[in-house]
Design a protein around this motif. Structure first.
Motif, PDB file in Angstrom:
ATOM      1  N   VAL A 163      32.394  45.448   4.446  1.00  0.00           N
ATOM      2  CA  VAL A 163      32.560  45.354   6.022  1.00  0.00           C
ATOM      3  C   VAL A 163      34.021  44.710   6.031  1.00  0.00           C
ATOM      4  N   ILE A 179      19.204  41.178  10.227  1.00  0.00           N
ATOM      5  CA  ILE A 179      19.959  42.139   9.478  1.00  0.00           C
ATOM      6  C   ILE A 179      19.060  43.143   8.882  1.00  0.00           C
ATOM      7  N   ILE A 214      27.742  38.481   6.587  1.00  0.00           N
ATOM      8  CA  ILE A 214      28.281  39.416   6.160  1.00  0.00           C
ATOM      9  C   ILE A 214      27.841  40.013   4.741  1.00  0.00           C
ATOM     10  N   ILE A 249      29.770  37.806  12.840  1.00  0.00           N
ATOM     11  CA  ILE A 249      29.079  38.719  11.860  1.00  0.00           C
ATOM     12  C   ILE A 249      29.465  38.205  10.614  1.00  0.00           C
ATOM     13  N   ARG A 285      26.934  51.577  10.466  1.00  0.00           N
ATOM     14  CA  ARG A 285      27.585  51.614  11.729  1.00  0.00           C
ATOM     15  C   ARG A 285      26.664  51.475  12.787  1.00  0.00           C
ATOM     16  N   ILE A 336      22.343  37.541  15.102  1.00  0.00           N
ATOM     17  CA  ILE A 336      22.801  38.139  14.006  1.00  0.00           C
ATOM     18  C   ILE A 336      22.379  36.903  12.860  1.00  0.00           C
ATOM     19  N   PHE A 390      24.447  41.663   5.326  1.00  0.00           N
ATOM     20  CA  PHE A 390      24.554  42.794   5.639  1.00  0.00           C
ATOM     21  C   PHE A 390      24.986  44.012   4.563  1.00  0.00           C
ATOM     22  N   VAL A 414      33.638  49.529   8.771  1.00  0.00           N
ATOM     23  CA  VAL A 414      32.842  49.723   7.753  1.00  0.00           C
ATOM     24  C   VAL A 414      33.196  50.881   6.909  1.00  0.00           C
ATOM     25  N   LEU A 430      25.194  48.157  12.474  1.00  0.00           N
ATOM     26  CA  LEU A 430      26.266  46.943  13.345  1.00  0.00           C
ATOM     27  C   LEU A 430      26.251  47.071  14.662  1.00  0.00           C
TER      28      LEU A 430
END
Length: 485
Positions: A209, A249, A198, A190, A232, A244, A201, A220, A235
């Motif tokens: 996150v 994403i 991250i 992630i 949510r 990922i 995202f 989250v 993810l």
């Protein structure tokens, strides 16, 4: 009288002259002298008669002038008296007419108004009291506005309410969502190389996150519940798929956003269906669906609104009122809370604006505007919406509050009310939303009751912090007891 005196004086003068002439004539014994004296005597008598005549005429003229003047004065005074008499009679007659007109007008007004003089006085006193209360309220508002610069306590209260609009008192529970991971290795995927996953995202979803030492869990965090729900779902999909990277994403986040939008519409339609409300604008349906992710003091707004709609509909049915109107106003009464973190204004103002924008009727708009008494109620259904809102929010377990804070507020309410003379008992009921004060009738009369409730309410505003409003009820009961034996 003046003429007689003059005649007497002239006669005396003539006699005196005659005596003198006699003695002179006798003494002189001369005939010539006597003749001269007689001639002088005649001249004197003529002069005397002339003087007497002139005096008589002058006296008569003066007498006539005096008599004429007296008559004129008497006539003038008589005329003045007659005028005064007529004036007094006219004034008396006019006063009598006015008195009769007042009596007739009062009788006519009593017939038209359907009330007696005593009742009219009571109504007038009531209106004067209302005006006095209104003036006092305006004066209080002016003082409050002038004191805003240094009203630190009021400022803290406003800030607290502003924070409440964005986040509830249990922030940790309502601002974060947890996503379960199959293993801790997934945390590294992630995060991505140098944190690029991250960052991508968080940029795509607008959330934070949080990856910590909690095993197999990622948190989250976001104050916007809809964005948090999108994050949510996205993810969870990424973790399940396993692929990922920034491109993936962005794709998954867009799909999750569309899913949430569809879910919002479905929840709004489901709420409208459950409450039996039809014809809502699609944008209002979306706002109702978004209530699913908004809370107030821990109470879900969507569930609360549906509960209020059912309660208002039941009461309207029992009273024979418009059930559809009551339910519609109840379901939409808190719709502005969905917009408070995005727009300026209170949730009541925002609710009125959005309902007006999407074509709701004036009665429905009034249900929204009046449920906190910001404006007067225009229908019975509006009152029912307010009552149902109070019931739903104050029932046990509806809203969360720290136990210590709750107990302190109840103790503070009872302490404030008990500090006044004549108060016998104090009861804090309705979860602290109402205070009932029982007073002794000998110490507190009916006039004092009104001022006492106002004084207690003002002290509660100044000394306590509380959500919503608190109703202060002062009860005075007089009993007369006798026994039949």
């Amino acid at each position: 009288m003046t003429t007689d005196v003059l005649l007497a004086l002239v006669g005396g003068a003539g006699l005196f002259v005659s005596v003198v002439t006699f003695f002179v004539g006798r003494g002189l014994g001369g005939k010539a002298q006597l003749a001269k004296l007689e001639k002088d005597n005649a001249t004197s008598e003529a002069t005397a008669k002339r003087v007497v005549g002139e005096a008589t005429r002058e006296a008569e003229a003066l007498r006539k002038a005096a008599v004429l003047s007296g008559k004129e004065e008497a006539l003038r005074q008589r005329e003045e008296l007659e005028k005064d008499g007529r004036r007094e009679k006219t004034v008396a007659d006019r006063q009598a007419e006015l008195d009769q007109l007042v009596v007739d007008e009062r009788r006519r007004l009593e017939q038209l108004a359907g009330m007696s003089v005593a009742e009219a006085k009571a109504e007038l006193m009531k209106r004067l009291e209302e005006e006095a209360h209104a003036d006092a309220g305006n004066r209080l508002r002016e003082i409050r506005e002038r004191a805003k610069r240094d009203a630190d306590r009021e400022a803290r209260k406003i800030v607290a309410l502003a924070v409440q609009r964005v986040a509830t008192d249990t922030t940790a529970e309502v601002s974060v969502s947890s996503v379960a991971l199959p293993n801790d290795e997934m945390k590294g995927r992630i995060i991505g190389r140098e944190g690029r996953n991250i960052r991508a995202f968080e940029l795509a979803t607008g959330v934070d996150v949080i990856i910590d030492d909690t095993p197999d869990t990622v948190v989250v965090s976001c104050f916007d519940p809809v964005r948090r729900e999108v994050a949510r779902i996205a993810l969870e999909k990424l973790v399940t798929d396993g692929r990922i990277h920034p491109g993936r994403i962005e794709e998954v986040v867009n799909k999750a956003r569309k899913e949430v939008e569809v879910a919002i519409v479905e929840m709004g339609e489901q709420a409208a269906y459950e409450t039996g409300i039809h014809g809502l604008h699609p944008e209002l349906i979306k706002l109702i669906g978004r209530m699913r992710w908004r809370t107030s003091y821990g109470q879900n707004i969507l569930h609360h609104s549906k509960e209020v709609a059912h309660l208002a509909g039941m009461m309207a049915a029992e009273l024979g009122l418009d059930v559809a109107l009551a339910k519609r106003g109840a379901l939409l009464h808190d719709i502005g809370k969905v917009l408070t973190h995005e727009h300026e204004g209170t949730h009541v103002q925002l609710g009125v604006e959005v309902a007006t924008k999407y074509g709701e009727s004036q009665l429905v708009i009034n249900c929204i505007a009046a449920h906190h008494d910001d404006v007067p109620h225009e229908s019975e259904e509006s009152v029912l919406v307010q009552a149902a809102d109070g019931i739903s929010g104050s029932r046990p377990g509806a809203r969360r509050e720290a136990f210590e804070t709750y107990v302190k507020r109840l103790e503070g309410l009872e302490k404030i009310a008990s500090s006044y003379r004549g108060v016998e008992k104090v009861f804090a009921i309705q979860a602290g939303r109402e205070v009932r004060v029982v007073v002794t009738p000998d110490d507190v009369d009916d006039v004092r009751m009104a001022s006492l409730s106002g004084e207690i309410a003002r002290r509660i505003e100044a000394e306590l912090q509380y959500p919503g409003q608190i109703k202060v009820v002062v009860i005075r009961e007089t009993r007369a007891v006798e026994y039949a034996r």
